[in-house]
Every structure is written in structure tokens, then in C-alpha cells.
Design a protein around this motif. Structure first.
Motif, PDB file in Angstrom:
ATOM      1  N   LEU A   1      -0.268  -2.590 -13.351  1.00 30.04           N
ATOM      2  CA  LEU A   1       0.755  -2.722 -12.309  1.00 30.04           C
ATOM      3  C   LEU A   1       1.826  -3.717 -12.730  1.00 30.04           C
ATOM      4  O   LEU A   1       3.024  -3.457 -12.598  1.00 30.04           O
TER       5      LEU A   1
ATOM      6  N   GLU B   1       3.944  -2.303 -15.493  1.00 29.54           N
ATOM      7  CA  GLU B   1       4.907  -1.326 -14.988  1.00 29.54           C
ATOM      8  C   GLU B   1       6.093  -2.016 -14.329  1.00 29.54           C
ATOM      9  O   GLU B   1       7.235  -1.586 -14.468  1.00 29.54           O
TER      10      GLU B   1
ATOM     11  N   THR C   1       9.325   2.262  -9.856  1.00 30.31           N
ATOM     12  CA  THR C   1       8.424   2.985  -8.951  1.00 30.31           C
ATOM     13  C   THR C   1       7.925   2.093  -7.822  1.00 30.31           C
ATOM     14  O   THR C   1       7.622   2.589  -6.733  1.00 30.31           O
ATOM     15  N   ILE C   2       7.833   0.796  -8.069  1.00 30.68           N
ATOM     16  CA  ILE C   2       7.296  -0.118  -7.043  1.00 30.68           C
ATOM     17  C   ILE C   2       8.292  -0.328  -5.916  1.00 30.68           C
ATOM     18  O   ILE C   2       7.944  -0.261  -4.730  1.00 30.68           O
TER      19      ILE C   2
ATOM     20  N   THR D   1       8.624   2.518  -3.478  1.00 28.99           N
ATOM     21  CA  THR D   1       7.404   2.594  -2.671  1.00 28.99           C
ATOM     22  C   THR D   1       7.443   1.587  -1.529  1.00 28.99           C
ATOM     23  O   THR D   1       7.104   1.909  -0.382  1.00 28.99           O
TER      24      THR D   1
ATOM     25  N   SER E   1       5.182   8.679  -3.966  1.00 31.26           N
ATOM     26  CA  SER E   1       5.621   7.522  -4.731  1.00 31.26           C
ATOM     27  C   SER E   1       4.438   6.696  -5.233  1.00 31.26           C
ATOM     28  O   SER E   1       4.438   6.223  -6.375  1.00 31.26           O
TER      29      SER E   1
ATOM     30  N   ILE F   1       2.701   5.777  -9.476  1.00 28.11           N
ATOM     31  CA  ILE F   1       2.429   4.472 -10.081  1.00 28.11           C
ATOM     32  C   ILE F   1       1.267   4.615 -11.058  1.00 28.11           C
ATOM     33  O   ILE F   1       0.200   5.119 -10.698  1.00 28.11           O
TER      34      ILE F   1
END
Length: 242
Positions: A21, A24, A32-33, A36, A69, A73
């Protein structure tokens, strides 16, 4: 089947998932975070206005967007695949197990002890409000977590034990309200990232990543008493006499 999973295996999955995480976030700059998190905020707005037509449309649309979404991840994908692999591994292992060992003490005395199962006052609930009953109810210590909604506990409708009652609430967004009778001593330990706190006569209008710790004068020597431990990401807490 999940009861067979080893804790250390789950811990390694969580550690690797957290590393993925952060990787990323660092290398993809939160591509992507951030969406979301935005979808979750809009999902909460839709849920708060679910009684209206536009609220229902907003909720279900961004619920679908949030699911898609989240599945994009890499950390979530890894966690799903790892759990499935672990599930299959434990299933195959259980099929190969041909005998069950029963632990016993010397003298063929079985190590058994009668236990009483007690239903908790609240179950964990991610969405929605939770409130104690408006009529008399039997007290059980509270230990819950949630995501969105209000948590209201009225201690005036129950009889606390001549001991320390415990209320532990971990929450993301919403309000926590606890109503305490005058004869009950109180200890409050509250942590908040954003929000406000109203604890008897003490008012904190801006809590930014802070912890509060209060207790009544006779808490250490008198009963009944209640120990309140709460943490919230964004929201208010109110503790008052009733």
C-alpha cells in the motif's frame, strides 16, 4: 475453516499488504488511493441523505465506484489472493488430517471448564447508528468499532456492577454520545484526529490529532464507575450527566 488459519500467517499477509500500500502511494502518487478516499466521502454523503431520492442514487453509484476503486489497489488484490491461497492450503491440510488428538492431564482427567456465553450489548457495525435501548437493559461491557454513523450509550437505563464497567469504541466518522448518571464515577480517554469534545463542563472546540484524559475526583476509590476509551478519526464526543 477460517478458525484454522494461523495468526502469524495473517500477520505476514497484513505486513506485506501494508508495504504494498505504501509502495503504491509513493510510486504512483496515490493515483488509486486518492480517488478511493473521494468516493468514500461521497458515499458517506449519499448515506446521510439516503431518505432522499438523490441520496439513494448518490449512495449506490459511489458504492459501486468505491468497490471498483478498492479492487484496483494492489494491496487489496494481494490480500484477496493471499487469503484464497491460505484457504486452499488449510483445506487440503485438513483433508489429510486423519486423527484428532484430545489433550488430557495425568490421571486421565480431561482439561475442561464450563463457560457461559454472553451476548454483547452491540455488534460491530460499519454503517448506521447504534443506540442502547430506551427501556431497562442488562449491562455488558462494550468493545466495538465502526465506520460511519452515531454511537449513543445511555447508562441511566441499566444497573452498573459494583466494579469497573468498560466502554471501548473505535470509530471513523460520526458522533459518540455517552450519558452517565450522577452517582457514577467516570474516566475518559479520548483520541481524535479531527473533531470536538464536550466532557461534562470541559469543552474542546478544535481537536486536531490530540488525546484527552479526564476522570472524576473519586474515580479511584468509589463504585460504580465506568472507564471510557474512545478513538475517532473525524467526529465529536459528548459525555454528560443525565
Amino acid at each position: 475453516m477460517f478458525r484454522r488459519f494461523r495468526t502469524d500467517a495473517f500477520n505476514w499477509i497484513l505486513i506485506i499488504g501494508v508495504i504494498l500500500l505504501f509502495a503504491e502511494i509513493i510510486f504512483s502518487f496515490g493515483s488509486t488511493i486518492i480517488p478511493t478516499l473521494l468516493f468514500i466521502v461521497l458515499l458517506f454523503i449519499g448515506w446521510k441523505n439516503f431518505h432522499k431520492l438523490w441520496g439513494k442514487i448518490l449512495f449506490w453509484f459511489f458504492f459501486l465506484c468505491t468497490v471498483i476503486s478498492v479492487l484496483n489497489i494492489w494491496a487489496v488484490r494481494f490480500f484477496i489472493v493471499a487469503v484464497l491461497v491460505l484457504f486452499v492450503f488449510e483445506y487440503v491440510k485438513s483433508k489429510k488430517q486423519t486423527e484428532t488428538l484430545t489433550p488430557s492431564l495425568p490421571g486421565k482427567i480431561i482439561n475442561q471448564e464450563d463457560m457461559i456465553k454472553i451476548e454483547p450489548l452491540f455488534d460491530h457495525k460499519l454503517f448506521g447508528n447504534q443506540k442502547t435501548e430506551d427501556m431497562a437493559y442488562q449491562w455488558r461491557d462494550v468493545n466495538i468499532y465502526g465506520a460511519f454513523g452515531n454511537r449513543i450509550i445511555d447508562l441511566s437505563n441499566t444497573v452498573l456492577p459494583q466494579d469497573t464497567a468498560v466502554i471501548s469504541i473505535r470509530h471513523i466518522m460520526g458522533k459518540i454520545a455517552i450519558y452517565v448518571p450522577y452517582e457514577v464515577e467516570v474516566s475518559i480517554h479520548h483520541s481524535s484526529v479531527f473533531g470536538r469534545a464536550h466532557i461534562f463542563s470541559q469543552h474542546h472546540w478544535e481537536l486536531m490529532n490530540k488525546s484527552l484524559f479526564y476522570q472524576t475526583e473519586n474515580y479511584d476509590t468509589s463504585y460504580p464507575r465506568v472507564k471510557i476509551i474512545t478513538s475517532i478519526f473525524s467526529g465529536d464526543i459528548e459525555v454528560k450527566r443525565i
